[in-house]
Scaffold this motif. Structure first.
Motif, mmCIF file in Angstrom:
data_model
loop_
_atom_site.group_PDB
_atom_site.id
_atom_site.type_symbol
_atom_site.label_atom_id
_atom_site.label_comp_id
_atom_site.label_asym_id
_atom_site.label_seq_id
_atom_site.Cartn_x
_atom_site.Cartn_y
_atom_site.Cartn_z
ATOM 1 N N CYS A 1 48.071 30.713 32.630
ATOM 2 C CA CYS A 1 48.948 29.677 33.203
ATOM 3 C C CYS A 1 49.021 28.458 32.279
ATOM 4 N N ALA A 2 47.889 28.121 31.677
ATOM 5 C CA ALA A 2 47.881 26.969 30.763
ATOM 6 C C ALA A 2 48.814 27.241 29.575
ATOM 7 N N PHE A 3 48.753 28.455 29.040
ATOM 8 C CA PHE A 3 49.630 28.816 27.919
ATOM 9 C C PHE A 3 51.095 28.836 28.372
ATOM 10 N N ALA A 4 51.334 29.388 29.557
ATOM 11 C CA ALA A 4 52.714 29.467 30.069
ATOM 12 C C ALA A 4 53.276 28.062 30.264
ATOM 13 N N TRP A 5 52.423 27.163 30.744
ATOM 14 C CA TRP A 5 52.843 25.767 30.961
ATOM 15 C C TRP A 5 53.262 25.145 29.622
ATOM 16 N N ALA A 6 52.435 25.397 28.594
ATOM 17 C CA ALA A 6 52.736 24.831 27.267
ATOM 18 C C ALA A 6 54.029 25.436 26.709
ATOM 19 N N LEU A 7 54.209 26.752 26.894
ATOM 20 C CA LEU A 7 55.419 27.411 26.390
ATOM 21 C C LEU A 7 56.667 26.879 27.095
ATOM 22 N N CYS A 8 56.547 26.683 28.413
ATOM 23 C CA CYS A 8 57.681 26.139 29.179
ATOM 24 C C CYS A 8 58.075 24.766 28.627
ATOM 25 N N ALA A 9 57.060 23.950 28.350
ATOM 26 C CA ALA A 9 57.320 22.609 27.832
ATOM 27 C C ALA A 9 58.017 22.685 26.472
ATOM 28 N N MET A 10 57.573 23.658 25.646
ATOM 29 C CA MET A 10 58.178 23.810 24.316
ATOM 30 C C MET A 10 59.628 24.286 24.422
ATOM 31 N N ILE A 11 59.841 25.301 25.267
ATOM 32 C CA ILE A 11 61.194 25.872 25.387
ATOM 33 C C ILE A 11 62.158 24.838 25.952
ATOM 34 N N SER A 12 61.708 24.111 26.967
ATOM 35 C CA SER A 12 62.613 23.170 27.624
ATOM 36 C C SER A 12 63.032 22.028 26.701
ATOM 37 N N SER A 13 62.227 21.783 25.683
ATOM 38 C CA SER A 13 62.610 20.693 24.772
ATOM 39 C C SER A 13 63.255 21.225 23.491
ATOM 40 N N ALA A 14 63.396 22.557 23.402
ATOM 41 C CA ALA A 14 63.996 23.154 22.203
ATOM 42 C C ALA A 14 65.519 23.230 22.352
ATOM 43 N N PRO A 15 66.279 23.366 21.235
ATOM 44 C CA PRO A 15 67.733 23.504 21.343
ATOM 45 C C PRO A 15 68.093 24.900 21.834
ATOM 46 N N ILE A 16 68.503 25.005 23.104
ATOM 47 C CA ILE A 16 68.829 26.305 23.673
ATOM 48 C C ILE A 16 70.206 26.233 24.322
ATOM 49 N N PRO A 17 70.952 27.355 24.306
ATOM 50 C CA PRO A 17 72.324 27.317 24.823
ATOM 51 C C PRO A 17 72.405 27.203 26.339
ATOM 52 N N PHE A 18 71.341 27.530 27.072
ATOM 53 C CA PHE A 18 71.408 27.502 28.537
ATOM 54 C C PHE A 18 70.830 26.207 29.082
ATOM 55 N N ALA A 19 71.724 25.418 29.657
ATOM 56 C CA ALA A 19 71.288 24.116 30.166
ATOM 57 C C ALA A 19 70.224 24.265 31.239
ATOM 58 N N GLN A 20 70.290 25.382 32.006
ATOM 59 C CA GLN A 20 69.314 25.572 33.096
ATOM 60 C C GLN A 20 67.884 25.598 32.566
ATOM 61 N N LEU A 21 67.732 26.139 31.346
ATOM 62 C CA LEU A 21 66.377 26.278 30.811
ATOM 63 C C LEU A 21 65.784 24.938 30.396
ATOM 64 N N ARG A 22 66.619 23.895 30.410
ATOM 65 C CA ARG A 22 66.062 22.580 30.094
ATOM 66 C C ARG A 22 65.162 22.083 31.210
ATOM 67 N N GLY A 23 65.339 22.678 32.387
ATOM 68 C CA GLY A 23 64.460 22.318 33.507
ATOM 69 C C GLY A 23 63.312 23.303 33.651
ATOM 70 N N LEU A 24 63.100 24.128 32.620
ATOM 71 C CA LEU A 24 62.063 25.162 32.689
ATOM 72 C C LEU A 24 60.685 24.524 32.870
ATOM 73 N N ALA A 25 59.984 24.963 33.913
ATOM 74 C CA ALA A 25 58.645 24.408 34.165
ATOM 75 C C ALA A 25 57.843 25.391 34.995
ATOM 76 N N LEU A 26 56.552 25.379 34.752
ATOM 77 C CA LEU A 26 55.652 26.198 35.561
ATOM 78 C C LEU A 26 55.306 25.373 36.806
ATOM 79 N N THR A 27 56.044 25.616 37.872
ATOM 80 C CA THR A 27 55.866 24.801 39.079
ATOM 81 C C THR A 27 54.529 25.142 39.746
ATOM 82 N N PRO A 28 54.056 24.259 40.648
ATOM 83 C CA PRO A 28 52.806 24.577 41.364
ATOM 84 C C PRO A 28 52.899 25.908 42.116
ATOM 85 N N LEU A 29 54.087 26.210 42.644
ATOM 86 C CA LEU A 29 54.241 27.465 43.392
ATOM 87 C C LEU A 29 54.079 28.673 42.461
#
Lengths: 232, 393
Positions: free
Chosen positions: B328-356
């Motif tokens: 989960c710690a790695f997934a959280w870090a990856l989500c943070a990296m992807i969401s701040s990277a230049p990606i064509p899908f705007a939805q992925l800018r909100g990518l986050a490992l939610t508490p749920l």
């Protein structure tokens, strides 16, 4: 008259092994009184270990009666037998059987995990038991850091840590050199003599049997004779 | 009453008794749960993003029913305006083209030809100084860009921006008339539809009378389903049938151009879970099998089958939970990296490992541990003492 702690009547144990019907114990009647140090002797396959396992409730008889410390063992469930064994019986194996990842004091503490003692009390009891077997300097040593004789002394400490009424030993000197074997036997004799523990020891070594107050011989599952240390 | 805490040191020591195997097991669990967590986060971001804002909730997108690449006649616009509840209509044409070097993915962003007088009424969440808005309407080659995009390239008002066409065989040379603020932080540039049309006139030898999309603004969110139905019914018997959907549904359908992404992600997630179940079941059963003799010793000391089962399951849970937490710690870090990277899908800018999602991942980790160890632990705990003691491991 001294209290009888172990009483068997017509105790029989049969096995089916590879299609063969084996009678390991054949209608054994024995009475062992409180404070006795009994050596069970006999050749391999004579049924001495089977009798010890039945006394420890590690196995169930095929037939006959067995009462240990006033308890009819046939009437207990597996769970009740576990608690009964923890409270009343200390068992010593030939191959020590310590848990390799636990150090000496943790191994000795293990039976106390099932009691209501606090952590501190458990530690104190285990330290006292280790002191009694002369291993207070080796408390933090893992089994692999101990000699065979020391391992068996830790195993004896583990057997006595709950202050059981009955100590059962299955060839306790079988894996030890002569000096270590004598140390272990002297310890058992001391527990019997000074602390009044009833001890039943399986052995095929006459020297080891010499430490007992009574020697019983078995052959082909039959109890042959029972001699007191004085030969009577 | 004996305490469970009595057995925790034993559980802990046994869990990591074979250090190399434990590390490898934890690492495989961590890697798998990291992938699973990332997939779940992407699934949520793509298909269960945040609720639309009030401005988004009243917007609809009309496109050709066949595909987004097929255009529709401009004449549709007037007919769409007649549908009750439609407050505004704007045509929108995807330009594509190349900005600077097409090989650099950072240079990719949305460029639309639109009717400048309509953009800021339909996208009412955008804010732009009035002078810049008027400049955009007035000047034929003017364009406006979102602040996120302008900041990314360091653009200032007055900047010259050139796109070399690929879909359309023209080069458009634009002047940045304004920078608008978009709360959604999308990277979008708008320029004038008339300028594009004019540029294409020599190529086509006439007027371009087709467009790829119409953006509508409804009078209320409640009107959206009805407008959608009525627009499509209106063109149902024409050669250019339409597909009208809410902006949110349109964005999701855009994601689905990648294929059946939902099924794909669910299949990967299922395969990952099943694989780690097999791997950990194998490892944990091996670990229990090696210790059957010790189980016999513990039973001789008075441990009941229930306590032995509990400690064995506890060990498996501890190991799988450790793997789950690291994953989960790695997934959280990856989500943070992807969401701040230049990606064509705007939805992925909100990518986050939610508490749920974290909770689900950790629950799956524990369930995998328990599921893997249950059978070998049950067998070991129920095995007769003498059988266990005779087991050589």
């Amino acid at each position: 008259m001294t209290e009888t702690v172990i009483q068997t009547r017509g105790l029989t144990k049969e096995f089916i092994r590879d299609e063969f019907h084996v009678v390991a114990l054949d209608r054994v009647d024995i009475d062992i009184r409180k404070g006795e140090f009994v050596a069970l002797m006999g050749p391999s396959g004579s049924g001495k270990s089977t009798l010890l396992h039945l006394i420890a409730a590690m196995d169930r008889p095929t037939d006959g009666e067995i009462r240990v410390l006033g308890q009819d063992l046939r009437g207990l469930s597996d769970r009740e037998v576990s608690y009964w064994r923890n409270s009343h019986v200390g068992f010593i194996f030939q191959s020590f059987n310590l848990i390799p990842v636990l150090n000496a004091i943790e191994n000795v503490e293990l039976p106390l995990k099932l009691t209501t003692l606090t952590k501190k009390e458990q530690r104190e009891h285990a330290a006292t038991a280790l002191k009694l077997v002369g291993l207070e300097e080796r408390m933090r040593h893992l089994p692999r850091q101990l000699s065979g004789g020391q391992e068996q002394r830790v195993a004896i400490a583990r057997a006595i840590v709950t202050d059981p009424d009955l100590i059962l030993a299955d060839e306790p000197t079988g894996n030890l050199d002569a000096a270590s074997a004598d140390e272990a036997l002297n310890l058992l004799a001391k527990l019997n003599r000074d602390y009044g523990k009833t001890i039943v020891m399986v052995t095929h070594d006459p020297h080891a049997a010499g430490f007992a107050t009574r020697v019983c011989h078995l052959e082909k599952g039959v109890l042959l004779e029972s001699l007191q240390a004085d030969g009577s | 009453m004996m305490r469970i805490s009595n057995f925790l040191p034993l559980v802990f020591k046994n869990s990591f008794r074979n250090r190399r195997r434990s590390i490898l097991t934890v690492a495989s669990l961590a890697l798998s749960l990291c992938l699973l967590g990332l997939l779940m986060a992407m699934y949520e971001a793509l298909f269960y993003g945040p609720d639309p804002t009030p401005a988004q909730a009243v917007r609809l997108v009309v496109r050709n029913k066949v595909s987004l690449a097929q255009p529709m006649p401009l004449s549709h616009e007037q007919k769409i305006r007649q549908v009750p509840g439609v407050e505004a209509v704007m045509l929108q044409q995807w330009f594509g083209g190349t900005y600077r070097d097409a090989r650099d993915p950072n240079n990719f962003f949305a460029r639309f030809a639109v009717q400048p007088q309509e953009v800021f009424s339909i996208f009412s969440e955008y804010s732009l100084p009035e002078a810049e808005r008027q400049a955009f309407v007035r000047e034929r080659t003017a364009c406006v860009a979102s602040r996120t995009l302008a900041d990314k390239f360091g653009w200032k008002t007055g900047e010259r921006i050139t796109f070399v066409g690929d879909i359309f065989p023209v080069t458009v040379e634009l002047k940045l008339a304004g920078i608008y603020d978009d709360p959604n932080q999308n990277e979008v540039l708008y320029f004038q539809w008339e300028y594009l049309r004019e540029s294409l006139r020599p190529v086509f030898g006439g007027e371009m009378d087709m467009v790829s999309q119409f953006i509508l603004k409804a009078d209320s969110p409640e009107s959206v389903p009805r407008i959608s139905r009525e627009v499509d019914e209106m063109f149902a018997v024409t050669p250019f049938q339409t597909k009208t959907e809410s902006e949110q549904a349109f964005v999701l359908s855009f994601v689905s151009f990648l294929g059946n992404l939902k099924l794909f992600m669910l299949a990967i997630g299922g395969a990952v879970t099943f694989t780690i179940l097999l791997v950990s079941a194998n490892t944990l059963s091996m670990s229990v099998r090696e210790r059957i003799r010790e189980v016999g010793i513990m039973k001789t000391l008075g441990f009941t089958p229930g306590i032995i089962l509990g400690t064995l399951l506890g060990e498996a849970s501890l190991m799988s939970l450790t793997g789950g937490l690291i994953g989960c710690a790695f997934a959280w870090a990856l989500c943070a990296m992807i969401s701040s990277a230049p990606i064509p899908f705007a939805q992925l800018r909100g990518l986050a490992l939610t508490p749920l999602i974290t909770l689900i991942c950790l629950s799956i980790a524990i369930l995998i541990g328990l599921g893997s160890a249950l059978l070998p632990a049950l067998n070991a705990s129920r095995r007769p003492i003498l059988d266990s003691l005779g087991h050589s491991g």
